[in-house]
Design an enzyme around this catalytic site. Structure first.
Site, PDB file in Angstrom:
ATOM      1  N   GLY A 196       0.742   0.190  -5.134  1.00 22.06           N
ATOM      2  CA  GLY A 196      -0.467  -0.633  -5.125  1.00 22.06           C
ATOM      3  C   GLY A 196      -1.339  -0.291  -6.305  1.00 22.06           C
ATOM      4  O   GLY A 196      -1.614   0.887  -6.540  1.00 22.06           O
ATOM      5  N   CYS A 254       0.788  -1.222   0.000  1.00 28.06           N
ATOM      6  CA  CYS A 254       0.000   0.000   0.000  1.00 28.06           C
ATOM      7  C   CYS A 254       0.828   1.283   0.000  1.00 28.06           C
ATOM      8  O   CYS A 254       2.004   1.275   0.316  1.00 28.06           O
ATOM      9  CB  CYS A 254      -0.886   0.069   1.243  1.00 28.06           C
ATOM     10  SG  CYS A 254      -1.977  -1.323   1.420  1.00 28.06           S
ATOM     11  N   TYR A 273      13.957  -2.033  -4.335  1.00 34.01           N
ATOM     12  CA  TYR A 273      12.971  -2.224  -5.389  1.00 34.01           C
ATOM     13  C   TYR A 273      11.691  -1.388  -5.264  1.00 34.01           C
ATOM     14  O   TYR A 273      11.260  -0.789  -6.228  1.00 34.01           O
ATOM     15  CB  TYR A 273      12.602  -3.712  -5.476  1.00 34.01           C
ATOM     16  CG  TYR A 273      11.494  -4.007  -6.452  1.00 34.01           C
ATOM     17  CD1 TYR A 273      11.672  -3.787  -7.817  1.00 34.01           C
ATOM     18  CD2 TYR A 273      10.262  -4.471  -6.018  1.00 34.01           C
ATOM     19  CE1 TYR A 273      10.649  -4.037  -8.726  1.00 34.01           C
ATOM     20  CE2 TYR A 273       9.235  -4.728  -6.917  1.00 34.01           C
ATOM     21  CZ  TYR A 273       9.432  -4.508  -8.269  1.00 34.01           C
ATOM     22  OH  TYR A 273       8.430  -4.756  -9.160  1.00 34.01           O
ATOM     23  N   ASN A 323      -0.636   1.300   5.635  1.00 33.88           N
ATOM     24  CA  ASN A 323       0.394   0.573   4.884  1.00 33.88           C
ATOM     25  C   ASN A 323       1.181  -0.261   5.888  1.00 33.88           C
ATOM     26  O   ASN A 323       1.746   0.294   6.834  1.00 33.88           O
ATOM     27  CB  ASN A 323       1.334   1.571   4.178  1.00 33.88           C
ATOM     28  CG  ASN A 323       2.519   0.912   3.484  1.00 33.88           C
ATOM     29  OD1 ASN A 323       3.561   1.534   3.340  1.00 33.88           O
ATOM     30  ND2 ASN A 323       2.386  -0.336   3.055  1.00 33.88           N
ATOM     31  N   GLY A 324       1.203  -1.572   5.685  1.00 32.45           N
ATOM     32  CA  GLY A 324       1.952  -2.438   6.602  1.00 32.45           C
ATOM     33  C   GLY A 324       1.198  -3.717   6.867  1.00 32.45           C
ATOM     34  O   GLY A 324       0.259  -4.061   6.150  1.00 32.45           O
TER      35      GLY A 324
END
Ligand code: SF4
Length: 486
Positions: free
Chosen positions: A54, A27, A270, A128-129
């Site tokens: 995302g 996310c 990345y 996010n996580g």
């Protein structure tokens, strides 16, 4: 870690279910408190800049008076929102979210921001996580009567916040209590009827930064989103911090703290955009340095340095710089292959990679090549790329990866897949070299990677390479098929 050998055909080991895709970030989040600004459009541009984090769903929640309106849908940001949608979304603060979901959970009900009405008012949240004690919390909440609409760990956070804020705590105190309950990785933006909160877990797994636009505060997963809307970067939200933004300005509270930092090192390798700065380091600069170090660790006599675009480009530039070998764009990327292109049928399975990448035959014929990519997870795509380079007449191919071997699963918000599908967890270096059919294979060593972050090398999570997990996991959650969801 490297190996050089003679080319051979596939070693013929049993194939696991490898799809050849890269691991995916789950996310990206964005938030703005800006009375007088067009916060819906700014949030749209903010999450647009975070699209790489995302691509399965997108959403915006906006605070208008004492109501929080939300619009979300499946697809890319540009597919979910049109001009008329944004014109309808008016308000003084907003949060936004882009999501990649894990298998079985790609449904609208799980798209974010999550917005709830509860006895204390309205609440919006984007996350996010990955929460690692999700089963324990889920059990605790359901046994006291909670009902869940989605299958995301984020709804557990909303539930905890609503409970604590009803129990006569202020929202800030509720956030602190909630942080004390949560284990794992979370960068959150929370919208209430009065305030915008930005919250980062005590380890700082996932990035979150703070900026300012004409005196209005903005928060985002990555600084590239601040740049996109013309905001200036102020600082990173520190691990364990709660930033509260409302009509009185900005305040900061340390919600929880811990001695260890565990910033995700894969963000630099990345996931993050190269133009982002995260926790004091520019992503592109770090990637270039990875390439320089690769050249030192694996000096090889070749004619060309070729990147796998775009993820290998910065490291390939670094390799070329340090080795003095010419850099060439030997693989061209079709930038218009999106999430929704029609997948090739079985007889046309090779078309999949060729739709995205096409080698430049005239550059490659008769050449010895060092091919640079960021990581090798399942290996299927790399093998196809190597096959295409050979068809073009490349004489010798060495594959260099700007990360160590990914041998362990991630439980902190990245879909690195089941360990059974990770090549480095299943095979020796020589076996991988043979499977990919390259003449030489080298992974950047973990020490060399960490040395790039001079003075801060202890601040990172490296669990997918080292198996050293910063947070102990409940044994029930080690099963990747359960995905830490409930
Ligand atoms: S396990 Fe790997 S991908 Fe997951 S947070 Fe740690 S470094 Fe990042």
């Amino acid at each position: 870690m490297s190996v050089v050998g003679r080319r051979s055909s596939d070693v013929g080991r049993k194939q696991t279910k490898m799809e050849g895709r890269k691991p995916r970030e789950k996310c990206g989040v964005f938030g703005i408190y800006g009375p007088g600004l067009n916060v819906a459009r700014l949030t749209y541009y903010g999450i647009f800049a975070l699209q790489h984090r995302g691509q399965e769903s997108a959403g915006i929640a906006i605070l208008d008076g004492d109501k929080i309106h939300v619009q979300k849908g499946m697809g890319l940001v540009s597919e979910v929102f049109g001009n008329s949608d944004l014109d309808k979304l008016q308000g003084r603060a907003a949060i936004g979210h882009v999501r990649y979901s894990t298998t079985g959970a790609s449904q609208l009900v799980n798209a974010q921001p999550l917005v709830f009405r509860y006895a204390g008012g309205m609440l919006g949240l984007a996350h996010n996580g990955n929460i690692t004690n999700v089963h324990e919390l889920h059990q605790r909440l359901t046994s006291s009567g909670a009902i869940f609409q989605s299958t995301t760990d984020s709804e557990i956070i909303v539930n905890l916040l609503a409970r604590y804020s009803q129990a006569s705590f202020s929202m800030e105190e509720a956030v602190i209590r909630c942080m004390q309950d949560l284990e794992g990785a979370y960068s959150l933006v929370i919208l209430t009827e009065k305030s915008l909160f930005a919250v980062r877990d005590a380890y700082g797994f996932r990035p979150l930064c703070l900026g300012v636009l004409n005196g209005n505060y903005v928060v985002a997963s990555e600084s590239c989103a601040l740049d996109t809307i013309g905001a200036s970067f102020l600082r990173d939200v520190t691990p364990g911090e709660i930033v509260t933004i409302n009509e009185h300005g900005l305040t900061s509270t340390q919600g929880v703290s811990c001695q260890r930092r565990a910033h995700c090192i894969f963000e630099y390798i990345y996931f993050a955009r190269p133009d982002s700065n995260i926790d004091g380091f520019n992503v592109k600069k770090v990637r270039r340095e990875m390439g320089r170090r690769l050249a030192q660790e694996y000096p090889v006599k070749v004619d060309l340095v070729i990147p796998v675009p775009d993820s290998g480009t910065s490291a390939a530039l670094g390799y070329a710089e340090a080795s003095g070998i010419s850099f060439e764009e030997g693989l061209m990327k079709n930038r218009y292959v999106g999430r929704t292109f029609i997948q090739p049928c079985q007889e046309m399975r090779d078309v999949g990679v060729r739709l995205k990448l096409n080698p430049v035959r005239e550059l490659l014929a008769g050449k010895r090549i060092v091919l640079i990519d960021d990581s090798l997870v399942r290996g299927t795509t790399s093998k196809k790329i190597v096959g295409m380079l050979r068809e073009c007449g490349a004489r010798e191919i060495h594959l260099c990866l700007s990360s160590p071997p990914v041998a362990h699963a991630c439980y902190y918000g990245i879909d690195t897949s089941n360990e059974k599908e990770l090549l480095a967890a299943q095979m020796s270096l020589e076996e991988i070299r043979q499977r990919i059919t390259v003449d030489g294979l080298h992974y950047l060593s973990l020490n060399s990677l960490l040395d790039i972050f001079d003075g801060k090398k202890d601040s990172f999570c490296t669990a997918c390479y080292s198996g050293d997990y910063p947070i102990a996991l409940e044994s029930a959650e080690i099963d990747r098929t359960k995905k830490l969801e409930f």
